[in-house]
Scaffold this active site. Sequence first.
Site, mmCIF file in Angstrom:
data_model
loop_
_atom_site.group_PDB
_atom_site.id
_atom_site.type_symbol
_atom_site.label_atom_id
_atom_site.label_comp_id
_atom_site.label_asym_id
_atom_site.label_seq_id
_atom_site.Cartn_x
_atom_site.Cartn_y
_atom_site.Cartn_z
ATOM 1 N N GLU A 240 7.262 2.069 -2.153
ATOM 2 C CA GLU A 240 5.957 1.626 -2.653
ATOM 3 C C GLU A 240 5.166 2.881 -2.967
ATOM 4 O O GLU A 240 4.726 3.590 -2.063
ATOM 5 C CB GLU A 240 5.260 0.752 -1.592
ATOM 6 C CG GLU A 240 4.137 -0.100 -2.154
ATOM 7 C CD GLU A 240 2.820 0.628 -2.204
ATOM 8 O OE1 GLU A 240 2.426 1.056 -3.317
ATOM 9 O OE2 GLU A 240 2.179 0.769 -1.163
ATOM 10 N N CYS A 274 -3.648 2.840 -3.251
ATOM 11 C CA CYS A 274 -2.620 2.806 -4.296
ATOM 12 C C CYS A 274 -2.914 1.704 -5.300
ATOM 13 O O CYS A 274 -2.573 1.829 -6.473
ATOM 14 C CB CYS A 274 -1.240 2.639 -3.686
ATOM 15 S SG CYS A 274 -1.036 1.148 -2.676
#
Length: 494
Positions: A240, A274
């Site tokens: 990720e 993010c």
Amino acid sequence: MTTIHPARTNGFAVHAPGCGDLVGEHPIRTEAEVRAAVERARVAAAWWSRLSYAERGERLDRFRGVLARRAAQLAGVIHDETGKPHSDAMLEIALTLDHLAWAARNAPKVLGRRRAKVGLLMANQAATVEYQPLGVVGVIGPWNYPVFTPLGSIAYALAAGNAVVFKPSELTPGTGAWLVEAFGQVVGEHPVLQLVTGDGSTGAALCGAGVDKIAFTGSTATAKKVMAACAPTLTPLVAECGGKDALLVDADADLDAAADATAWAGMANAGQSCIGTERVYVHERVYESFLAKLVAIAGKARAGSDPEAQLGPITLPAQVGIIRRHIDTAVAAGGRVVLGGSDGIADNVVQPTILVDVPEDAPAVTEETFGPTLTVTKVRDMDEAVALANATGYGLGAAVFGGRGQHLAERLRCGMVALNAVFSYPRIPALPFGGVGDSGFGRIHGPEGLREFAYAQSVTRQRFAAPLALTTFARTPKTDALVAKVMTLLHGRH
């Protein structure tokens, strides 16, 4: 801020980003120490995997209870190491609790044995599929959400029956140690969840220590290094990585709601998310009105290290230089600062910044900034907005405001989309979380997140002798003719 001890190389110190106070000292675990931890985990995994789903779920529920009762204490550790406001740390913990509950409750349904259809030729067989734990999972966690993000892998890996060796970021090792100690309170029989602290060398050692999978969260550049470290042992990886998320505002959007959500998505956690919004594309008919509302809302948010500040300092000192470069190069290329700017940077505190008229090839648009900055761009229609949003190697998340959200979402190249809201998908445990392209691969959370830490095992059982004996050298021409006839009947008409 992290510093290596000057007098030795086997330890490091962590200082609070806000005031610089020493908040912890931790060892840099060696390759041998990491391998020993994995070997202990292998024994623990054999015990943990033999427990029933209910037994593992009960222990995960008790761990969840410890987190809930001691949340204020944990939030204090998060605040000390990251600098984020205490209230934001509490919110992070609250979201984590929902995921722990979901993983424990849904693991039997997602991973447990289920029947599979066998078809006419195999009617004498019964077939099942179930998911078995991989064994030992290595988790390399980030510093920006040091509880929510790693537990998004740890909780699901544990619920699937694996043991976990956890390497937290060197910026937040105290938070990782707190979590492992708390889990040990409720699962004390074996070291099912272990901690290894250190720097990049420790993470590389974990990749090569014989774990059955690595779950990594961090930058795209670091993910490539992790992949390289995993390659010699063919250790699989779920990654990720970063993002350059876009938010689209259509002509019929609720501008008050869109502006408020955009300010949060771009500035919360000092922009160190993010899935944080970094690019905003607004229909020309509502551009000026939206921009005015956004500037007014973002202008009321203040970054600082004091308890009243809504945004904390930048946790990673080197990131301040990247943020400044993105702002300055955008201005040099013709962009305008309508809020904040380089003048709003003092040491590691960056005030909310909004840039307009920034060329699409500027670093502020093409590179992940990871700070409280937004570029806001006028578009003639949503076709242009979608094209610009997709013009990136990243593909993590996005948001759309307006009545055509579902239609636009289907055209966006990314793993997750929020309609008329922001940051909604990570808060829903049943939804898979992850991206495409430079934003990584694999998924955490949801059913996909449970299956990410297990492997499918298919089992067939013969219930009675087959009318047509196919897997034998005694098969006759008559049998072959019957098989051909059956195939024609079943499939020939198509």
